[in-house]
Design a protein around this motif. Structure first.
Motif, PDB file in Angstrom:
ATOM      1  N   LYS A 186       0.829  -1.112   0.049  1.00 49.95           N
ATOM      2  CA  LYS A 186      -0.070   0.196   0.447  1.00 49.95           C
ATOM      3  C   LYS A 186       0.822   1.384  -0.177  1.00 49.95           C
ATOM      4  O   LYS A 186       1.829   1.042   0.528  1.00 49.95           O
ATOM      5  N   GLU A 187       0.125   2.333  -0.617  1.00 46.76           N
ATOM      6  CA  GLU A 187       0.720   3.315  -0.723  1.00 46.76           C
ATOM      7  C   GLU A 187       1.666   4.437   0.182  1.00 46.76           C
ATOM      8  O   GLU A 187       0.247   4.438   0.788  1.00 46.76           O
ATOM      9  N   THR A 188       3.014   4.840   1.274  1.00 45.47           N
ATOM     10  CA  THR A 188       3.093   5.564   1.841  1.00 45.47           C
ATOM     11  C   THR A 188       3.803   7.206   1.794  1.00 45.47           C
ATOM     12  O   THR A 188       4.770   6.119   1.008  1.00 45.47           O
ATOM     13  N   LEU A 189       3.391   7.967   2.079  1.00 42.90           N
ATOM     14  CA  LEU A 189       4.756   9.004   2.349  1.00 42.90           C
ATOM     15  C   LEU A 189       5.205   9.499   3.199  1.00 42.90           C
ATOM     16  O   LEU A 189       5.615   9.028   4.630  1.00 42.90           O
ATOM     17  N   HIS A 190       6.962   8.629   2.785  1.00 43.70           N
ATOM     18  CA  HIS A 190       7.936   8.900   4.467  1.00 43.70           C
ATOM     19  C   HIS A 190       8.646  10.176   3.863  1.00 43.70           C
ATOM     20  O   HIS A 190       9.149  10.285   2.717  1.00 43.70           O
ATOM     21  N   TRP A 191       9.672  10.346   5.441  1.00 48.32           N
ATOM     22  CA  TRP A 191      10.747  11.585   5.015  1.00 48.32           C
ATOM     23  C   TRP A 191      11.840  10.493   4.376  1.00 48.32           C
ATOM     24  O   TRP A 191      12.228   9.797   5.681  1.00 48.32           O
ATOM     25  N   TYR A 192      13.048  11.283   4.080  1.00 51.34           N
ATOM     26  CA  TYR A 192      13.883  10.460   3.395  1.00 51.34           C
ATOM     27  C   TYR A 192      15.545  11.111   3.693  1.00 51.34           C
ATOM     28  O   TYR A 192      15.066  12.782   3.629  1.00 51.34           O
ATOM     29  N   LEU A 193      16.191  10.682   4.665  1.00 50.85           N
ATOM     30  CA  LEU A 193      17.803  11.195   4.703  1.00 50.85           C
ATOM     31  C   LEU A 193      18.880  11.251   3.039  1.00 50.85           C
ATOM     32  O   LEU A 193      19.028  10.327   3.595  1.00 50.85           O
ATOM     33  N   PRO A 194      19.266  11.927   2.922  1.00 54.08           N
ATOM     34  CA  PRO A 194      19.659  11.840   1.202  1.00 54.08           C
ATOM     35  C   PRO A 194      20.837  11.326   2.067  1.00 54.08           C
ATOM     36  O   PRO A 194      22.168  12.378   1.638  1.00 54.08           O
ATOM     37  N   LEU A 195      21.626  10.063   2.394  1.00 53.13           N
ATOM     38  CA  LEU A 195      22.757   9.915   3.128  1.00 53.13           C
ATOM     39  C   LEU A 195      23.272  10.081   2.263  1.00 53.13           C
ATOM     40  O   LEU A 195      25.202   9.990   1.609  1.00 53.13           O
ATOM     41  N   ASP A 196      23.257   9.506   0.381  1.00 48.70           N
ATOM     42  CA  ASP A 196      24.508   9.735  -0.167  1.00 48.70           C
ATOM     43  C   ASP A 196      24.827  10.904  -0.928  1.00 48.70           C
ATOM     44  O   ASP A 196      26.140  10.928  -1.607  1.00 48.70           O
ATOM     45  N   LYS A 197      24.008  12.141  -0.152  1.00 48.46           N
ATOM     46  CA  LYS A 197      24.744  13.422  -0.444  1.00 48.46           C
ATOM     47  C   LYS A 197      26.105  13.434   0.463  1.00 48.46           C
ATOM     48  O   LYS A 197      26.561  14.826  -0.091  1.00 48.46           O
ATOM     49  N   TYR A 198      25.101  12.915   1.725  1.00 48.55           N
ATOM     50  CA  TYR A 198      26.630  13.717   2.592  1.00 48.55           C
ATOM     51  C   TYR A 198      27.647  12.965   2.138  1.00 48.55           C
ATOM     52  O   TYR A 198      28.875  12.520   2.927  1.00 48.55           O
ATOM     53  N   GLU A 199      28.042  11.776   1.331  1.00 49.42           N
ATOM     54  CA  GLU A 199      29.021  10.422   1.237  1.00 49.42           C
ATOM     55  C   GLU A 199      30.043  10.814   0.947  1.00 49.42           C
ATOM     56  O   GLU A 199      30.822  10.533   1.321  1.00 49.42           O
TER      57      GLU A 199
END
Ligand SMILES: [Zn+2]
Length: 677
Positions: A186-199
């Motif tokens: 089922k669809e659901t909305l979440h917030w993600y921390l873009p760890l790739d950006k900090y790599e």
């Protein structure tokens, strides 16, 4: 190394869904306590913060299983664990909890600052949903087969068998742990921390700027970074946790691994109004003490969060330990394979330092290590009693006998004396540099070497042999032995705080700091000491055998619980079944069959008649307790003679995995002779 003005020591927040065991102590809390006590002795500005981690799925699952609220679970274990730490002298400045209001505020504000700066990615995705229970299935709410090792009981966040970190969609044959049903997406909305950006930043910060980190920590970070970092969700669809503080986030809370490390900040805020000095001034040195399972969170995710915020300092070191096993088996709360702190203190009252010593001497600093009760006994008897306790006892007893407890004057010293006096300072420096490099085992060994030095000095100089012939020489020897004792009471303080407090009371030495250790005139001539008791007592074999037996019993219980059920027998027709006359009956009389151990002779009323049945249940039931019990029997089993008694029929029992027999009774009152079908 940079000169820091103050220290902030954090210790992993223990999860409030179970009691603290020796693995926690050895991995995190003993090292952090030694370190903090050492810094305090040095007069450094240091605070040590910890608290209970009270959110996350294991807590809600346990609450559901026990039929209580999550709050009841966390209240129970918060109090238990807080007390266990106090009892073991783990001297936090604060032991807070993440269900506090101040933590909700701190964590919400942290999220909002990142949210307002646009640091999160908002993303809708398909996640597993339990239609029967009406909820999304995060992390441990879902189980299934691990795609890596085929373990059928892998969790949605991790397979405990092979250690791989998983996401619920990785699981083969996923199953809801709430209802047992097969979940849908089922669809659901979440917030993600873009760890790739900090790599790129993380690579530089860890791999180039922190090469001094322990190799196990550095290596794990490198392997995570080399695999490439992905955006990581910081929210979950759950009803227990810190609510996501934005619009359209109903039923969503912060992921426990987003909120838990913020708990260090909340705890500091709760402790002092001056908290920002510890968290925002680059002259503060922050050290995270954790176990190896938390490396990724403390070295990658939390630093990325702090960096995204921009106003906080970063950890300067993360001296994570590996795992401690118990008697060659992985410590496990669910299998009860552990030594629980509160139980240890019941069994070994007053012996906190013995456990602290055994766990530090055998700490899993560079690789997993094994705790055994035999090693514990040997550490106590051969080291604490035979080396440290023995030296201190000899020094104080001789001083008492020769000088009524007064420190004698040190006369002329010879070359050997001078070497011994110089050695005290060298050992102190060695303990110091080992503690500062987070090598606590080695530090403890060097501290014990000071007691070894004292023992050897007394054994070599043999003051008892020359007491009559050369009293001046004996005064010098005993003075030196007492200076060693005083330095020991400082150097061993971070490791053995309870015993050293006792020792300092005996030598009447209360004002001290770390830099005093190694000083060869700590106790002036004429200073009073008192004769004492013993610093440590021998632990006898029986006490150790009792602990081993306790573990063997746990092992047996675990084996029984996991033994496979007996396979189904081959099919019978309904006709065959219906030919059996199963019916209710009441036991009227019961007595043992003479000269047998297993047989009872029972008289039962089975509705059609009163008959005798001989049954092999004597080992499990006391005859009088059976009288009046309603049971099930098979009435038309061919009669047969047992020990000369004619038995007509058979009592029905169930046999459990341990071979115990349990009587089968109707759950409600039924007339005798009611047919079972
Ligand atoms: Zn696996």
């Amino acid at each position: 190394m940079k000169n820091f003005k103050r220290y902030l020591v954090t210790s992993a927040l223990p999860y409030a869904n179970g009691p603290i065991h020796i693995g926690h102590l050895a991995g995190v809390y003993i090292p952090s306590d030694i370190y903090t006590r050492y810094l305090r002795l040095k007069g450094v500005d240091v605070i040590s913060v910890c608290g209970s981690d009270e959110h996350g799925v294991p807590i809600t699952l346990k609450a559901r299983k026990e039929g209580v609220s999550p709050k009841e679970i966390v209240d129970r274990y918060h109090e238990l664990n807080k007390k266990a730490f106090e009892n073991f002298g783990i001297a936090f400045d604060i032991y807070s909890r993440t269900s506090n209001k101040i933590h909700y505020e701190t964590a919400s504000d942290f999220f909002l600052r990142l949210y307002n700066k646009g640091e999160f990615i908002e993303k809708t995705s398909n996640q597993y949903y339990d239609e029967e229970a009406g909820c999304f299935l995060a992390d441990r709410y879902i189980t299934g087969t691990c795609p890596h090792c085929s373990n059928e009981n892998a969790y949605g966040d991790q397979c405990e068998k092979c250690g791989t970190s998983l996401s619920p969609t990785d699981l083969i044959n996923p199953k809801s742990t709430v209802s047992g049903s097969k979940p849908v997406q089922k669809e659901t909305l979440h917030w993600y921390l873009p760890l790739d950006k900090y790599e790129p930043w993380l690579r530089k910060w860890i791999l180039e700027d922190h090469k001094e980190w322990k190799t196990n920590v550095y290596g794990q970070c490198k392997s995570w970074l080399d695999q490439g970092l992905q955006p990581r969700a910081v929210s979950r669809d759950l009803d227990w946790g810190v609510p996501v503080p934005v619009k359209n986030a109903e039923g969503k809370v912060l992921y426990v691994w987003f909120d838990a490390p913020i708990g260090y900040i909340s705890a500091t805020r709760e402790l002092t109004e001056d908290w920002e000095r510890y968290w925002k001034d680059p002259e503060t040195r922050m050290i995270h003490f954790i176990g190896k399972d938390n490396i990724v969170f403390h070295c990658i995710i939390f630093p990325a969060m702090l960096n995204a915020d921009g106003s906080f300092i970063l950890p300067d070191n993360v001296p994570a330990n590996e795992f401690l096993n118990l008697e060659s088996d992985k410590i496990s709360t669910s299998r009860n394979w552990a030594v629980w702190l509160h139980e240890y203190l019941d069994d070994f009252p007053g012996k906190q330092d013995v456990l602290r010593y055994a766990l530090c001497a055998n700490a899993p600093e560079t690789k997993d290590n094994d705790f055994t009760w035999k090693d514990f006994q040997a550490r106590n008897n051969n080291e604490l009693v035979a080396i440290l306790g023995n030296f201190v006892n000899r020094a104080l007893v001789l001083t008492n006998n020769y000088y009524n407890g007064k420190v004698p004057v040190r006369g002329e010293t010879n070359k050997y004396d001078k070497n011994v006096l110089a050695e005290i300072g060298k050992l102190k420096e060695s303990v110091e540099s080992n503690i500062e490099s987070f090598r606590f085992r080695e530090a403890l060994k060097e501290a014990m070497n000071l007691a070894r030095l004292g023992n050897k000095y007394l054994a070599d100089t043999e003051p008892w042999k020359i007491a009559k012939t050369d009293p001046e020489r004996v005064k010098t020897i005993m003075n030196i032995a007492l200076q060693i004792t005083a330095s020991l009471s400082i150097i061993c303080e971070p490791f053995l705080p309870f015993s050293m407090k006792k020792l300092r009371a005996w030598i009447n030495y209360n004002e001290f700091k770390w830099s005093d250790a190694g000083n060869t005139d700590l106790l002036p001539a004429g200073h009073s000491t008192s004769n004492t008791g013993l610093l440590f007592e021998k632990i006898e074999d029986e006490a150790i055998e009792r602990q081993i037996e306790k573990l063997m019993l746990t092992k047996k219980t675990n084996e029984a619980a996991t033994a496979p059920a007996i396979p189904e027998k081959s099919p019978v027709s309904y006709d065959d079944f219906s030919r059996m006359d199963l019916r209710t009956a009441t036991i009227l009389e019961a007595e043992k069959v003479p000269k047998t151990t297993k047989l009872l002779k029972l008289k039962v009323d089975c509705g059609i008649d009163t008959r005798t049945i001989v049954s092999g249940i004597a080992e499990f039931f006391d005859p009088p307790s059976l009288i009046g019990r309603q049971i099930l029997i098979i009435a038309n089993l061919e009669p047969r003679k047992i020990k000369g008694i004619e038995s007509k029929g058979m009592i029905l029992t169930a046999e459990d995995k341990d071979g115990n027999l349990i009587l089968i009774s109707p759950s409600g009152k039924a007339g005798n002779g009611s047919i079972v079908k």
